[in-house]
Design a protein around this motif. Structure first.
Motif, PDB file in Angstrom:
ATOM      1  N   UNK A 161      42.062  46.318  41.198  1.00  0.00           N
ATOM      2  CA  UNK A 161      43.463  46.365  41.626  1.00  0.00           C
ATOM      3  C   UNK A 161      44.331  47.036  40.569  1.00  0.00           C
ATOM      4  N   UNK A 204      29.929  43.290  44.623  1.00  0.00           N
ATOM      5  CA  UNK A 204      30.917  44.352  44.811  1.00  0.00           C
ATOM      6  C   UNK A 204      32.052  44.201  43.790  1.00  0.00           C
ATOM      7  N   UNK A 205      32.515  45.357  43.317  1.00  0.00           N
ATOM      8  CA  UNK A 205      33.596  45.354  42.337  1.00  0.00           C
ATOM      9  C   UNK A 205      34.939  45.563  43.050  1.00  0.00           C
ATOM     10  N   UNK A 206      35.873  44.679  42.795  1.00  0.00           N
ATOM     11  CA  UNK A 206      37.225  44.828  43.329  1.00  0.00           C
ATOM     12  C   UNK A 206      38.099  45.336  42.182  1.00  0.00           C
ATOM     13  N   UNK A 235      46.024  54.851  34.221  1.00  0.00           N
ATOM     14  CA  UNK A 235      46.312  53.845  35.235  1.00  0.00           C
ATOM     15  C   UNK A 235      45.721  52.522  34.777  1.00  0.00           C
ATOM     16  N   UNK A 236      46.580  51.497  34.746  1.00  0.00           N
ATOM     17  CA  UNK A 236      46.100  50.189  34.304  1.00  0.00           C
ATOM     18  C   UNK A 236      45.527  49.423  35.484  1.00  0.00           C
ATOM     19  N   UNK A 237      44.300  48.952  35.318  1.00  0.00           N
ATOM     20  CA  UNK A 237      43.650  48.246  36.429  1.00  0.00           C
ATOM     21  C   UNK A 237      43.052  46.911  35.969  1.00  0.00           C
ATOM     22  N   UNK A 238      42.836  46.048  36.954  1.00  0.00           N
ATOM     23  CA  UNK A 238      42.118  44.785  36.722  1.00  0.00           C
ATOM     24  C   UNK A 238      40.919  44.791  37.653  1.00  0.00           C
ATOM     25  N   UNK A 239      39.794  44.275  37.193  1.00  0.00           N
ATOM     26  CA  UNK A 239      38.614  44.270  38.058  1.00  0.00           C
ATOM     27  C   UNK A 239      38.003  42.874  38.171  1.00  0.00           C
ATOM     28  N   UNK A 240      37.299  42.690  39.272  1.00  0.00           N
ATOM     29  CA  UNK A 240      36.582  41.443  39.502  1.00  0.00           C
ATOM     30  C   UNK A 240      35.291  41.781  40.216  1.00  0.00           C
ATOM     31  N   UNK A 241      34.226  41.065  39.847  1.00  0.00           N
ATOM     32  CA  UNK A 241      32.937  41.264  40.494  1.00  0.00           C
ATOM     33  C   UNK A 241      32.722  40.083  41.441  1.00  0.00           C
ATOM     34  N   UNK A 245      40.994  37.699  38.173  1.00  0.00           N
ATOM     35  CA  UNK A 245      41.952  38.802  38.076  1.00  0.00           C
ATOM     36  C   UNK A 245      43.201  38.412  37.289  1.00  0.00           C
ATOM     37  N   UNK A 248      44.156  46.484  32.178  1.00  0.00           N
ATOM     38  CA  UNK A 248      45.569  46.093  32.256  1.00  0.00           C
ATOM     39  C   UNK A 248      46.025  45.557  30.892  1.00  0.00           C
ATOM     40  N   UNK A 296      41.486  55.686  33.562  1.00  0.00           N
ATOM     41  CA  UNK A 296      41.927  54.308  33.750  1.00  0.00           C
ATOM     42  C   UNK A 296      41.759  53.522  32.457  1.00  0.00           C
ATOM     43  N   UNK A 309      36.543  37.437  33.106  1.00  0.00           N
ATOM     44  CA  UNK A 309      37.419  38.558  32.794  1.00  0.00           C
ATOM     45  C   UNK A 309      36.556  39.775  32.475  1.00  0.00           C
ATOM     46  N   UNK A 334      32.230  47.823  32.454  1.00  0.00           N
ATOM     47  CA  UNK A 334      31.830  46.768  33.393  1.00  0.00           C
ATOM     48  C   UNK A 334      30.573  46.033  32.953  1.00  0.00           C
ATOM     49  N   UNK A 373      47.909  32.949  35.965  1.00  0.00           N
ATOM     50  CA  UNK A 373      46.458  32.832  35.860  1.00  0.00           C
ATOM     51  C   UNK A 373      46.032  31.370  35.999  1.00  0.00           C
ATOM     52  N   UNK A 420      37.094  58.448  34.654  1.00  0.00           N
ATOM     53  CA  UNK A 420      38.431  58.347  35.244  1.00  0.00           C
ATOM     54  C   UNK A 420      39.485  58.067  34.178  1.00  0.00           C
ATOM     55  N   UNK A 472      49.886  32.392  30.354  1.00  0.00           N
ATOM     56  CA  UNK A 472      50.052  33.139  31.604  1.00  0.00           C
ATOM     57  C   UNK A 472      50.141  32.151  32.765  1.00  0.00           C
TER      58      UNK A 472
END
Lengths: 363, 125
Positions: free
Chosen positions: B5, B1-3, A120-126, B46, A307, A304, A214, A220, A324, A302, A321
């Motif tokens: 998607x 907190x980590x988001x 599963x391709x994911x994007x994360x943000x803190x 993101x 992306x 994952x 990014x 992480x 972005x 997991x 992009x």
């Protein structure tokens, strides 16, 4: 002397070029997104080794022949400089073609083995990472600009003292070898150019500050450390360079107004000191950032992966992009930043000061 | 907190964002009074369009979960800010889900059990 300077710069250039595959982000190999669990793939490791070996070998041959050629022949200084410059471009071009070769190979390997399938391709943000950001604020960059404005003011004040011929270029021995007629513009052209560069540095720092963190979902902590290290150190490096440029240019400007202020040796040594400090700073920066995400690696159980945004990276080098809003993003092959070419603000920050300088010098 | 998607998921990104922020508040990872990143910062982290984040923030504001304060950004509201209208809205949103649960044959007891399992799961962290 010329030979020594060129060899010195070239060797540092080669060191950075050969080390690049080991200094880039962990999950990006030759500009290609690779899932965390495949980054230790035998084939990929051998690509990296071969790239480094080939670039090192080629550079060694070319630089050795250059050295022999300069020492044996009685060519003029000009030719040494010309060939030396061409060789540096040659090293960059050669590394780049090898990069593209292995970029293609890595893409093929990734496709053949279906590395992205079943992940599963994911994007994360803190949400709270910005509180740890240690970038210098933009207004710190006003300090060197104020010095430059002072130098311009002083030049206008001492306009009568300036010689009829304003030096525009200095040779390697620190003596002026090109001149232009004295006009109010040409008298302050050098500090004005400096001011434009400083404005560019300020803009770049601001642009980086506004750009995204990014992070990698599978690493992480490592990616967070890398982003923080990159942001902090690149803003300090830019500030340092801005400050050094100010000192050097102001020094040249003052020497033009008061020719007897400093001895000739000081004129000769200043640019060399500048060069050494900037190169040393760049190496420290590259190594620091390059190593920052190689320790403290978190385990991910997991299924994952990050992306796959390879389609936004033309050739693995140019980021494009539209969605972005980042103005700058971290480079994929190399240490540092690159423009988001789909964001016009970046073009303004980087190219506007250049245009100002070109227009000013054409006046 | 980590988001986190999933851009390729069937759930739109703006919904993923608001769902996770709500969950974060429920779990206590984000506290009332905390502020969320600016729309630009969040979108650039993101690599998504600013409209997406904007839409998510407006959805949260409509639900009374955050307050968008000009210049200072989005602030998490405290529970006392909620009123009868939020309850009415939640009732409307529970309706189809509970109806579906009954249709697939769940008993009232099973539904209540499921709800308490979910609540416990959230409170645990």
């Amino acid at each position: 002397m010329t030979l020594a300077i060129f060899l010195f710069i070239s060797i540092i250039l080669v060191c950075i070029q050969t080390a690049t595959p080991y200094l880039v982000k962990r999950t990006i190999i030759f500009g290609v997104t690779v899932p965390e669990k495949h980054i230790k793939n035998e084939q990929l490791l051998s690509y990296k080794k071969r790239y480094t070996f080939m670039v090192a070998l080629f550079s060694f041959i070319v630089l050795a022949s250059y050295m022999i050629w300069v020492l044996m022949s009685t060519q003029g200084e000009e030719k040494t400089v010309l060939i030396g410059t061409l060789i540096q471009f040659g090293i960059i071009l050669f590394s780049l073609s090898f990069y593209f070769f292995y970029h293609g190979k890595t893409l093929q390997l990734k496709k053949k083995n279906n590395w992205m399938d079943n992940l599963t391709q994911v994007k994360v943000s803190d949400l709270t990472v910005r509180s740890q950001d240690e970038m210098l604020p933009w207004y710190v960059f006003l300090l060197p600009m104020m010095i430059t404005v002072g130098v311009i003011g002083y030049t206008i004040f001492q306009y009568d003292l300036l010689p009829e011929q304003i030096p525009t270029h200095w040779g390697i021995n620190g003596e002026a070898d090109a001149f232009t007629e004295k006009t109010p513009i040409s008298a302050i052209l050098m500090p004005l150019t400096l001011l434009a560069m400083q404005a560019m540095f300020l803009g770049i720092n601001l642009g980086k500050n506004k750009s995204g963190f990014k992070l990698s979902a599978t690493g992480l902590n490592a990616s967070r450390t890398r982003q923080l290290t990159l942001r902090k150190n690149s803003s300090w490096l830019m500030f340092g360079i801005s400050l050094l440029l100010t000192v050097m240019f102001s020094f040249f400007q003052l020497t033009t107004i008061h020719p007897d202020l400093f001895a000739g040796t000081v004129m000769m040594v200043t640019p060399i000191i500048f060069l050494v400090i900037v190169l040393a700073g760049t190496i420290v920066f590259a190594v620091k950032v390059g190593r920052s995400d190689k320790q403290s690696i978190d385990e991910v159980k997991e299924e994952i992966t990050d992306y796959d945004d390879d389609t936004h990276w033309k050739g693995g080098i140019f980021y494009f992009n539209r969605n972005d809003p980042s103005i700058f993003v971290e480079k994929r092959f190399g240490v540092g930043w690159t423009l988001n070419f789909a964001n016009p603000i970046g073009y303004i920050i980087v190219f506007f000061p250049l245009v100002v300088v070109i227009v000013l010098s054409a006046l | 907190m980590i988001i986190r998607i999933e851009p390729d998921s069937d759930i739109p990104i703006y919904e993923q964002l608001s769902n996770q922020i709500i969950e974060g508040i429920a779990r206590g990872v984000i506290q009332p009074g905390d502020s969320l990143p600016s729309v630009r910062a969040f979108a650039s982290d993101l690599g998504v369009n600013m409209h997406t984040v904007n839409k998510s923030y407006h959805l949260l504001e409509k639900k009374g979960i955050i307050k968008i304060v000009p210049k200072s950004g989005a602030i998490i509201s405290s529970p006392q800010d909620f009123n009868q209208s939020s309850l009415d809205r939640l009732k409307d949103e529970y309706m189809p889900l509970i109806a579906e649960s009954l249709v697939v044959g769940m008993s009232q007891k099973q539904i209540l059990e499921l709800v308490s399992i979910i609540i416990n799961d959230i409170k645990k962290n």
